[in-house]
Design a protein around this motif. Structure first.
Motif, short mmCIF file in Angstrom:
data_model
loop_
_atom_site.label_atom_id
_atom_site.label_comp_id
_atom_site.label_asym_id
_atom_site.label_seq_id
_atom_site.Cartn_x
_atom_site.Cartn_y
_atom_site.Cartn_z
N ASN A 125 0.60 -1.11 -0.14
CA ASN A 125 -0.05 0.12 0.08
C ASN A 125 0.83 1.12 0.04
N HIS A 126 1.15 1.66 -1.28
CA HIS A 126 2.32 2.60 -1.40
C HIS A 126 1.62 3.81 -1.73
N PHE A 127 1.21 4.75 -0.80
CA PHE A 127 0.27 6.00 -1.13
C PHE A 127 -0.92 5.58 -2.05
N GLY A 128 -1.45 4.40 -1.65
CA GLY A 128 -2.60 4.29 -2.28
C GLY A 128 -2.40 3.26 -3.55
N GLU A 129 -1.31 3.04 -3.98
CA GLU A 129 -0.86 2.09 -5.12
C GLU A 129 -0.18 0.81 -4.49
N ASN A 130 -0.06 -0.12 -5.55
CA ASN A 130 0.35 -1.20 -5.17
C ASN A 130 1.81 -1.19 -6.03
N ALA A 131 2.89 -1.25 -5.16
CA ALA A 131 4.37 -1.23 -5.85
C ALA A 131 5.09 -2.48 -5.28
N GLU A 132 4.46 -3.58 -5.02
CA GLU A 132 5.12 -4.76 -4.70
C GLU A 132 6.22 -5.11 -5.37
N LEU A 133 7.40 -5.69 -4.89
CA LEU A 133 8.45 -6.18 -5.67
C LEU A 133 8.57 -7.66 -5.32
N PRO A 134 9.31 -8.40 -6.38
CA PRO A 134 9.81 -9.83 -5.76
C PRO A 134 10.85 -9.56 -5.00
N ARG A 135 11.10 -10.49 -4.14
CA ARG A 135 11.98 -10.39 -3.03
C ARG A 135 13.31 -10.32 -3.49
N GLY A 136 13.91 -10.66 -4.24
CA GLY A 136 15.31 -10.46 -4.94
C GLY A 136 15.54 -9.01 -5.12
N GLU A 137 14.65 -8.32 -6.12
CA GLU A 137 14.83 -7.25 -6.55
C GLU A 137 14.51 -6.33 -5.21
N TRP A 138 13.50 -6.49 -4.13
CA TRP A 138 13.19 -5.56 -3.26
C TRP A 138 14.44 -5.53 -2.22
N ASN A 139 15.40 -6.62 -1.90
CA ASN A 139 16.41 -6.80 -1.42
C ASN A 139 17.63 -5.88 -2.04
N ALA A 140 17.71 -5.77 -3.15
CA ALA A 140 18.58 -5.10 -3.92
C ALA A 140 18.43 -3.46 -3.77
N ILE A 141 17.16 -3.44 -4.08
CA ILE A 141 16.82 -1.88 -4.05
C ILE A 141 16.67 -1.30 -2.67
N LEU A 142 16.43 -2.03 -1.67
CA LEU A 142 16.59 -1.69 -0.38
C LEU A 142 18.08 -1.23 0.11
N ALA A 143 18.85 -2.15 -0.25
CA ALA A 143 20.49 -2.15 -0.22
C ALA A 143 20.87 -0.61 -0.74
N TYR A 144 20.49 -0.90 -2.02
CA TYR A 144 20.91 0.71 -2.60
C TYR A 144 20.40 2.09 -1.86
#
Lengths: 186, 140
Positions: free
Chosen positions: A82-101
């Protein structure tokens, strides 16, 4: 104007070059050579991660990581369904990489003037750049008709609608062009 | 000189030909593989007309009362750029015939089906619905 552009280009080439260097070494060197806050680089570091640019730049501009502190990115990434009313879910691997960045490049991690100002004295964990005290202060004189009432802008979240250098990390008042209003030099 | 230019042109045409071929194959294989997967998940024969109807069907969002459809962001003309309903950001045309990058990446297609079905219909799409829409889009 031309001169300025050449200068900007040179600056962005220099910053891209630097950010390409090994992070750890670069940081130590940087800290030694540039006293914190005194010799900070101008603006905000530009995005240099293609995965981030693709995944977080499809619905709006890819916000530069240096526009929010690490704890805000952490909170934002924890609520993508629930990203400001949108769905912006990511697959696990990409989520990890983006959080680290995001965490490695958040405001306060590099020595950039605008990043430093945005998080100075900040309390709490805002999810929006446009709610940070420095942001609110800098935009307080802009009337709503130029933002919400302006179909080409819509909201303060669309940095690149007004800041022509938004993606390069350049937010100074000389590079502002509000659609339907024009240049904003005061 | 004239011969040299001609040869260059020939090889240019040849290269363009090859890369077009590759792009078409990438699109076809991603779409074909997904259609096969939807089949295994229970979808029957795909139907592009049903896909088009679903694409254009207007749904009222329970929370906001807004009217929503796939057209809301991707526009009625799939060959034209769309516009994100909330942020106003430009979305490149959906038709593979004018945008060769479309429908070339299975993971990307699945990710956006997931997000956009939830946003538009308030639920995820069934394998049958995804197969129908994909068949409709792939022919544009």
């Amino acid at each position: 104007m031309k001169k300025l552009n050449v200068y900007m280009l040179a600056m962005s080439m220099i910053t891209t070059g630097l950010s390409g260097m090994s992070l750890a070494d670069d940081d130590d060197e940087d800290r030694y050579m540039r006293p914190w806050g005194v010799n900070a680089r101008p603006g905000v570091a530009p995005v240099d991660n293609p995965l981030y640019r693709n995944e977080c730049g499809s619905c709006h501009m890819a916000y530069l990581p240096g526009l929010l502190p690490a704890h805000s990115w952490e909170r934002l990434m924890a609520g993508l369904e629930n990203h400001f009313g949108e769905n912006a879910e990511l697959p696990r691997g990409e989520w990890n990489a983006i959080l680290a960045y995001l965490l490695n490049n958040a405001a306060g991690r590099g020595n950039y003037q605008v990043s430093n100002k945005l998080v100075r004295g900040l309390r709490g964990t805002p999810l929006r750049i446009s709610e940070l005290p420095y942001f609110v202060h800098e935009h307080r004189e802009i009337p709503a008709r130029l933002v919400r009432g302006n179909p080409k802008v819509g909201s303060f979240s669309n940095c690149d609608a007004c800041h022509t250098g938004a993606n390069r990390g350049s937010y100074n008042e000389h590079q502002v062009n509000i659609p339907g209003y024009g240049r904003y030099d005061d | 000189m004239a011969i040299k230019v001609n040869r260059r042109m020939m090889s240019a045409i040849f290269l363009v030909g090859i890369s077009c071929g590759l792009i078409v194959t990438a699109q076809a294989s991603a779409v074909q593989e997904l259609l096969a997967e939807y089949g295994k998940e229970g979808a029957g024969k795909y139907n592009a007309v049903n896909g088009e109807n679903l694409w254009k069907r207007v749904q009222v969002d329970a929370k906001t009362g807004q009217k929503r459809s796939c057209v809301t962001c991707h526009t009625n003309d799939l060959r034209k750029p769309g516009k994100h309903a909330r942020t106003g950001k430009l979305i490149k045309p959906m038709a593979p015939s004018v945008n060769a990058d479309r429908l070339t990446d299975k993971k990307k297609i699945e990710k956006w089906f997931h997000r956009n079905c939830k946003w538009t219909l308030g639920r995820i799409c069934t394998p049958q619905e995804k197969a129908d829409i994909l068949a409709y889009l792939a022919n544009q």
